[in-house]
Design a protein around this motif. Structure first.
Motif, PDB file in Angstrom:
ATOM      1  N   SER A   1       3.066 -37.451  21.317  1.00 57.69           N
ATOM      2  CA  SER A   1       2.418 -38.432  22.198  1.00 57.69           C
ATOM      3  C   SER A   1       1.636 -37.737  23.306  1.00 57.69           C
ATOM      4  O   SER A   1       0.540 -38.185  23.675  1.00 57.69           O
TER       5      SER A   1
ATOM      6  N   LYS B   1      -1.595 -36.307  21.695  1.00 57.67           N
ATOM      7  CA  LYS B   1      -2.562 -37.367  21.403  1.00 57.67           C
ATOM      8  C   LYS B   1      -3.294 -37.780  22.671  1.00 57.67           C
ATOM      9  O   LYS B   1      -4.526 -37.961  22.679  1.00 57.67           O
TER      10      LYS B   1
ATOM     11  N   THR C   1      -7.375 -37.338  23.327  1.00 56.97           N
ATOM     12  CA  THR C   1      -8.170 -38.561  23.340  1.00 56.97           C
ATOM     13  C   THR C   1      -9.463 -38.340  24.125  1.00 56.97           C
ATOM     14  O   THR C   1      -9.450 -37.800  25.223  1.00 56.97           O
TER      15      THR C   1
ATOM     16  N   THR D   1      -1.436 -33.942  13.533  1.00 59.20           N
ATOM     17  CA  THR D   1      -1.241 -35.388  13.627  1.00 59.20           C
ATOM     18  C   THR D   1      -1.937 -35.950  14.862  1.00 59.20           C
ATOM     19  O   THR D   1      -2.606 -36.991  14.806  1.00 59.20           O
TER      20      THR D   1
ATOM     21  N   SER E   1      -5.702 -36.023  14.369  1.00 57.24           N
ATOM     22  CA  SER E   1      -6.088 -37.121  13.487  1.00 57.24           C
ATOM     23  C   SER E   1      -6.020 -38.461  14.211  1.00 57.24           C
ATOM     24  O   SER E   1      -6.964 -39.260  14.153  1.00 57.24           O
ATOM     25  N   GLU E   2      -4.927 -38.703  14.915  1.00 60.66           N
ATOM     26  CA  GLU E   2      -4.746 -39.996  15.568  1.00 60.66           C
ATOM     27  C   GLU E   2      -5.684 -40.174  16.762  1.00 60.66           C
ATOM     28  O   GLU E   2      -6.055 -41.307  17.096  1.00 60.66           O
TER      29      GLU E   2
END
Length: 292
Positions: free
Chosen positions: A56, A59, A63, A94, A97-98
């Motif tokens: 988290s 990510k 962003t 991951t 990608s997210e």
């Protein structure tokens, strides 16, 4: 361009951040150490504090980034090192990608084309395979040579025994690299417009351990400094005595064996990839002498 880099302000991260900021980019530096925040901000970058194993957090850090430099930290614990390294690489993939990142440069290594017999490099082989599954991402695997800075680990041996060595011989041909040359290559790659999956090697010089002993010896006023080839057992025993965890020592001994056989460096040497780093062994020897 908005660029997020991992690796904090280490030997690669600091010159990379400095170069990207000077080029006008908006840079976020991932660090696990709150003590680094002030230094990061002093360079003109933003700090993102957290663990590269925390999905988290990653990510969030990725962003809105146009490009990401992904460096998986080495030696994640004294046991299950390959599994831990691979898991950290999976978390990075991951999150990339997210978060919808479109341009990624992943720091890899010579020998990452091989699944086994390369010591800790096997973790990077696993991670490259994970990255290959990314879709709609422009990706560069930046495979680095053997870091000059690893030679600082031999200072106690030089001072204590008057020798330098490992479990590969004086005539072994090894691609070396300086972290600053890696930083420059990363900066170039992050700003390129590419498609698909790409491999670039970054190597500063190709030398033998005999060359290393001679060049470093001259720089530290020990012109007769010999390179000694140890057996695998001797190398392993020496690392254990120095306090390395057993699993880590075994992996490094395996890497030395892979260099001795030539298989780790074979793909780079046999395909005649360019040696495009600027900092040669003689240049590094001056840095080594200053630290010695």
């Amino acid at each position: 361009m908005k660029i997020t880099i991992s690796g904090s302000l280490g030997n690669i991260g600091k010159p990379l951040t400095t170069k990207l900021i000077a080029s006008g980019h908006e840079v976020t530096v991932i660090t696990s150490n709150t003590d680094r925040v002030e230094a990061i901000e002093a360079l003109g970058a933003k700090a993102a504090v957290g663990s590269v194993s925390d999905l988290s957090f990653l990510k969030s850090a990725f962003t809105a980034a146009d490009s990401v430099f992904a460096m998986t930290p080495p030696n994640l614990g004294g046991s299950n090192i390959i599994a831990n390294t691979t898991a950290a690489g999976q978390a990075l993939v991951t999150a990339i990608s997210e978060a919808g990142v479109k341009r990624v440069v992943m720091l890899s290594s010579i020998g990452a084309d091989l699944p086994t017999g390369t010591g800790p490099i096997a973790g990077l082989y696993n991670i490259e395979k994970i990255y290959e599954g990314l879709e709609n991402v422009s990706l560069t695997f930046l495979r680095a040579g053997f870091f000059y800075t690893n030679l600082y680990n031999d200072v106690p041996m030089i001072k204590g025994a008057g020798i330098i060595g490992s479990n590969y011989g004086a005539t072994t041909v090894i691609p070396f690299v300086h972290p600053v040359d890696i930083a420059n290559a990363v900066a170039e790659e992050l700003q390129k417009t590419l498609s698909g999956k790409n491999i670039r090697y970054i190597v500063s010089d190709v030398k033998t351990p005999g060359d290393v002993a001679k060049t470093l010896g001259l720089a530290i006023d020990k012109p007769q400094l010999p390179w000694i080839e140890f057996t695998d057992e001797q190398a392993l025993g020496g690392m254990k005595e120095a306090g390395l965890p057993i699993e880590m020592a075994e992996l490094y001994a395996e890497m030395g064996s892979g260099l001795r056989s030539g298989k780790i460096q074979e793909h780079f040497l046999s395909n005649q990839f360019p040696v495009d780093g600027k900092i040669k062994l003689e240049d590094f020897a001056k840095e080594f002498a200053a630290q010695f």
